[in-house]
Design an enzyme around this catalytic site. Structure first.
Site, short mmCIF file in Angstrom:
data_model
loop_
_atom_site.label_atom_id
_atom_site.label_comp_id
_atom_site.label_asym_id
_atom_site.label_seq_id
_atom_site.Cartn_x
_atom_site.Cartn_y
_atom_site.Cartn_z
N ASP A 71 1.45 0.24 7.09
CA ASP A 71 1.03 1.60 7.41
C ASP A 71 2.18 2.31 8.14
O ASP A 71 2.84 1.70 8.99
CB ASP A 71 -0.21 1.56 8.30
CG ASP A 71 -0.91 2.90 8.41
OD1 ASP A 71 -0.26 3.89 8.81
OD2 ASP A 71 -2.12 2.96 8.12
N ASN A 82 -12.59 2.87 6.02
CA ASN A 82 -13.15 4.15 6.46
C ASN A 82 -13.67 4.89 5.23
O ASN A 82 -13.03 4.89 4.19
CB ASN A 82 -12.07 5.00 7.14
CG ASN A 82 -11.47 4.31 8.34
OD1 ASN A 82 -12.16 3.64 9.09
ND2 ASN A 82 -10.18 4.47 8.53
N HIS A 110 -9.13 2.42 0.60
CA HIS A 110 -8.13 1.45 1.05
C HIS A 110 -8.70 0.65 2.20
O HIS A 110 -9.59 1.09 2.91
CB HIS A 110 -6.82 2.14 1.44
CG HIS A 110 -6.96 3.21 2.47
ND1 HIS A 110 -7.47 4.46 2.17
CD2 HIS A 110 -6.66 3.23 3.78
CE1 HIS A 110 -7.48 5.20 3.27
NE2 HIS A 110 -7.00 4.47 4.27
N HIS A 133 -7.75 -1.46 5.70
CA HIS A 133 -6.77 -1.66 6.76
C HIS A 133 -6.86 -3.11 7.21
O HIS A 133 -7.95 -3.59 7.53
CB HIS A 133 -7.08 -0.78 7.97
CG HIS A 133 -7.00 0.68 7.70
ND1 HIS A 133 -5.93 1.45 8.09
CD2 HIS A 133 -7.88 1.53 7.10
CE1 HIS A 133 -6.14 2.71 7.75
NE2 HIS A 133 -7.32 2.78 7.14
#
Length: 112
Positions: A28, A85, A98, A100
């Site tokens: 990220d 999320n 996606h 994390h």
């Protein structure tokens, strides 16, 4: 195209950790932990709330691959957190599902 689609197309550089024909994992650019990697399907699924039963195998393979990614990054033994999320209130900022993978520090509960 989202930023993730541009990374997948190699139009934007990324520090890639793992890649298959179906998904890609990369660091990220705004890390929230010492280890912060995104695991992104190459096929666009806008968000978890828009996933379909036909996405189950892909999403399962992405979750299973998180162990290999965590191993490569040295956090499989100490532990890591997986986060998805979905939607504005869920903290989604890119309309491309996606996961994390966060690690390298103690995670508190409840999260923000």
């Amino acid at each position: 195209m989202t930023i993730f689609e541009k990374i997948i197309a190699r139009e934007i550089p990324a520090r890639i950790v793992h890649e298959t024909d179906e998904f890609i994992a990369f660091h990220d650019v705004n890390p929230q932990a010492p280890v912060h990697v995104l695991i992104v399907p190459k096929r666009v699924i806008p968000r978890l709330a828009e996933s379909a039963p036909s996405d189950a195998e892909l999403l399962g393979r992405m979750l299973v691959a998180s162990r290999e990614v965590a191993q490569k990054l040295g956090v499989v033994e100490s532990g890591y957190r997986m986060v998805i999320n979905s939607g504005r209130d869920g903290g989604e900022t890119v309309p491309h599902l996606h996961m994390h993978l966060l690690g390298g520090r103690h995670m508190t509960w409840p999260p923000g």
